[in-house]
Each structure stands twice: as structure tokens, then as C-alpha cells.
Design an enzyme around this catalytic site. Structure first.
Site, PDB file in Angstrom:
ATOM      1  N   ASP A  62       0.820  -1.224   0.000  1.00 19.77           N
ATOM      2  CA  ASP A  62       0.000   0.000   0.000  1.00 19.77           C
ATOM      3  C   ASP A  62       0.849   1.268   0.000  1.00 19.77           C
ATOM      4  O   ASP A  62       0.316   2.371   0.183  1.00 19.77           O
ATOM      5  CB  ASP A  62      -0.904   0.025   1.241  1.00 19.77           C
ATOM      6  CG  ASP A  62      -2.106  -0.889   1.085  1.00 19.77           C
ATOM      7  OD1 ASP A  62      -2.876  -0.679   0.137  1.00 19.77           O
ATOM      8  OD2 ASP A  62      -2.262  -1.814   1.900  1.00 19.77           O
ATOM      9  N   ARG A 132      -8.632   3.397  11.435  1.00 22.90           N
ATOM     10  CA  ARG A 132      -7.188   3.600  11.311  1.00 22.90           C
ATOM     11  C   ARG A 132      -6.642   4.658  12.280  1.00 22.90           C
ATOM     12  O   ARG A 132      -5.434   4.748  12.474  1.00 22.90           O
ATOM     13  CB  ARG A 132      -6.841   4.036   9.884  1.00 22.90           C
ATOM     14  CG  ARG A 132      -7.231   3.040   8.812  1.00 22.90           C
ATOM     15  CD  ARG A 132      -6.299   1.853   8.811  1.00 22.90           C
ATOM     16  NE  ARG A 132      -6.693   0.874   7.805  1.00 22.90           N
ATOM     17  CZ  ARG A 132      -6.331   0.914   6.530  1.00 22.90           C
ATOM     18  NH1 ARG A 132      -5.547   1.883   6.115  1.00 22.90           N
ATOM     19  NH2 ARG A 132      -6.739  -0.012   5.698  1.00 22.90           N
ATOM     20  N   HIS A 162     -11.595   6.153   5.193  1.00 28.87           N
ATOM     21  CA  HIS A 162     -11.038   7.367   5.806  1.00 28.87           C
ATOM     22  C   HIS A 162     -12.044   8.513   5.690  1.00 28.87           C
ATOM     23  O   HIS A 162     -12.909   8.496   4.810  1.00 28.87           O
ATOM     24  CB  HIS A 162      -9.766   7.803   5.061  1.00 28.87           C
ATOM     25  CG  HIS A 162      -8.586   6.913   5.244  1.00 28.87           C
ATOM     26  ND1 HIS A 162      -7.870   6.398   4.184  1.00 28.87           N
ATOM     27  CD2 HIS A 162      -7.964   6.472   6.374  1.00 28.87           C
ATOM     28  CE1 HIS A 162      -6.869   5.661   4.652  1.00 28.87           C
ATOM     29  NE2 HIS A 162      -6.902   5.695   5.963  1.00 28.87           N
ATOM     30  N   CYS A 247      -4.984  10.273  -1.762  1.00 28.45           N
ATOM     31  CA  CYS A 247      -4.128   9.238  -1.128  1.00 28.45           C
ATOM     32  C   CYS A 247      -2.741   9.147  -1.751  1.00 28.45           C
ATOM     33  O   CYS A 247      -1.795   8.713  -1.103  1.00 28.45           O
ATOM     34  CB  CYS A 247      -4.762   7.858  -1.272  1.00 28.45           C
ATOM     35  SG  CYS A 247      -6.462   7.757  -0.748  1.00 28.45           S
TER      36      CYS A 247
HETATM   37  N1  GLY Z   1      -5.428   0.226   0.433  1.00 27.04           N
HETATM   38  C1  GLY Z   1      -5.351   1.436   1.143  1.00 27.04           C
HETATM   39  C2  GLY Z   1      -5.503   1.227   2.588  1.00 27.04           C
HETATM   40  O1  GLY Z   1      -6.242   0.335   2.950  1.00 27.04           O
HETATM   41  O2  GLY Z   1      -4.928   1.855   3.415  1.00 27.04           O
END
Ligand code: GLY
Length: 252
Positions: A62, A132, A162, A247
Site C-alpha cells: 500500500d 485507522r 477514511h 491518497c
Molecule cells: N489500500 C489502502 C488502505 O487500505 O490503506
């Protein structure tokens, strides 16, 4: 809004398809992802920005989603601790590079925070509390930002990866948003997306241009009405890995 002069990106690696995803859109093609990444860098250059392209690091499938590794202001680069264990460590190389340009501060474990959860609106930072980003990460970020005169507040994130998967700020009091976040910004102008175009909530304002993902005509029409200079970027392979326009770069 501050003029952007530099971008840091990292190429997708050959094992890009081994990254984390929930999208169910199929396996991305590495070759096509690489082509789309080149086109993305070219779009950023068209906005008058110098792009530093880091080589892929195959320890981190990633790793091209560099946004998650830092939060950058005029004064400081705040290095994060990405919130998925498979991504922890991506931030080391980014810290090295950013230290050439900025003072660096660091979020420390047990704090976790992904840059994709940080929505900056002028001098305020909204912190998305997603899977996250945890309370400790948010607290540390908030404390660091306050030393430099910035404010922050938290927004729960329930239906997307996110915060910025679901809402982006495109300047001039305008937002592009999915249903989940649209009502939080009632006093602003919010383009509320049709569900089938939710992916296009992730737009990227760079200087006088707005990058939008290609293929979302209803959103595009609404954005064009606001007078933006638009650059459409094909994002199909990154979408398959839950990635959006913001991103793929760190901008400052
Ligand atoms: N594939 C991006 C993430 O899950 O952080």
C-alpha cells in the site's frame, strides 16, 4: 489558501494488488496502475508543482498511498503511525525525505493516525475517527497542531475507510461529500453526491486546478457549475485498492 510547490509520491510496486482493500472491484493491473500513476504525476505537474517520485518499496504493497504517512503544514511535517499493522513502517522513508524540507514532529505509538483521516479547512483540521485513527493518535496530532496555532476537532467515520474517502474540501467554502458527512457542514456549500458516484467525493485541489476522478459525470457537472478548472484523472486501478486522488501524494 497556501500555494503548493512540491509533491511527494511513491510508485506502486509489482505487489500492489496484495495491499488492503474492501472494494470487490477485482484485481488491479500493475501495468495499468503504473500508467495511471504517471498520468497522475503529470496532472500535478500541470498545476505548477515539482514532483518527487520515490521508488516502490515492495515491503509495503500500500506504499503508494503516501498521504497516510504525514500531515504537513507550512511550519512542520507531522509523521504519522499508520493504523493498519501492514502499513506501519511506510512512514520511515517519508520522514527522511520530508526532513529535507521541514521541521519534523512524530506521532508515537500507541497513537495511530492515517493522513487520509485529516481534512484541513483553512487553519482547522478535522480528524476522522476511523478504524485507522485512534484517540491517542488524534490527541497527539491535536497537541502538535496547537503549538503552531491550528485548531482541530473530531468527526466519527462509520461507512468509509477514511474521512477523506467521503468528503473533501475544495476551497471557497465548497465541499464534495457523501451522505454521511454532508449535514455536518450545513453552513457551507456542500455538493451532496448520488450514491453511485460516492467515489468522486475524493477530489484534490492544487493551486488553481481541481483534480477529479474520471467517469463521474453528475459530480463533474455540479463542480463545473462552481467555476473550477478541472483535470480528470483515471483512477480505476487505485479505486480497486480503496485509494483515491488525495491518497497518492503529499503536497506542500
Ligand atoms: N489500500 C489502502 C488502505 O487500505 O490503506
Amino acid at each position: 489558501m497556501q500555494r503548493i510547490t512540491r509533491a511527494i509520491v511513491r510508485q506502486p510496486g509489482k505487489n500492489f494488488a496484495d495491499g488492503i482493500t474492501t472494494s470487490n472491484l477485482g484485481i488491479p493491473s500493475f501495468e495499468l496502475a503504473l500508467q495511471q500513476h504517471h498520468a497522475y504525476c503529470d496532472a500535478i505537474r500541470k498545476c505548477g508543482v515539482e514532483v518527487t517520485v520515490l521508488e516502490a518499496d515492495e515491503r509495503f504493497p500500500d506504499g503508494c498511498f503516501v498521504e497516510d504517512t504525514a500531515v504537513i503544514t507550512k511550519e512542520v511535517a507531522i509523521i504519522t503511525k499508520p493504523g493498519d499493522i501492514a502499513r506501519l513502517g511506510e512512514e520511515s522513508r517519508i520522514a527522511e525525505i520530508l526532513s529535507e524540507f521541514k521541521k519534523v514532529e512524530t506521532i508515537l505509538l500507541p497513537g495511530n493516525l492515517d493522513g487520509g483521516d485529516i481534512l484541513r479547512v483553512d487553519n482547522h483540521f478535522y480528524i476522522g475517527m476511523s478504524h485507522r485513527t485512534n484517540q491517542e493518535g488524534a490527541k497527539q496530532l491535536s497537541e502538535i497542531l496547537s503549538k503552531y496555532g491550528y485548531t482541530s476537532s473530531q468527526i466519527p467515520v462509520k461507512t468509509v475507510l477514511h474521512l477523506k474517502t467521503g468528503i473533501t474540501y475544495i476551497g471557497n467554502n465548497n465541499y464534495v461529500s457523501i451522505d454521511e458527512f454532508a449535514d455536518l457542514f450545513k453552513s457551507s456549500n456542500v455538493i451532496k453526491l448520488d450514491k453511485d458516484e460516492n467515489y468522486s467525493a475524493n477530489c484534490l485541489l492544487i493551486n488553481d486546478n481541481l483534480l477529479i476522478p474520471k467517469g463521474f459525470s453528475k459530480s463533474k457537472n455540479e463542480i463545473v457549475k462552481l467555476g473550477y478548472k478541472i483535470i480528470e484523472v483515471e483512477m480505476s486501478e487505485f479505486r480497486k485498492m480503496d485509494g483515491g486522488l488525495t491518497c497518492l501524494s503529499l503536497l506542500f
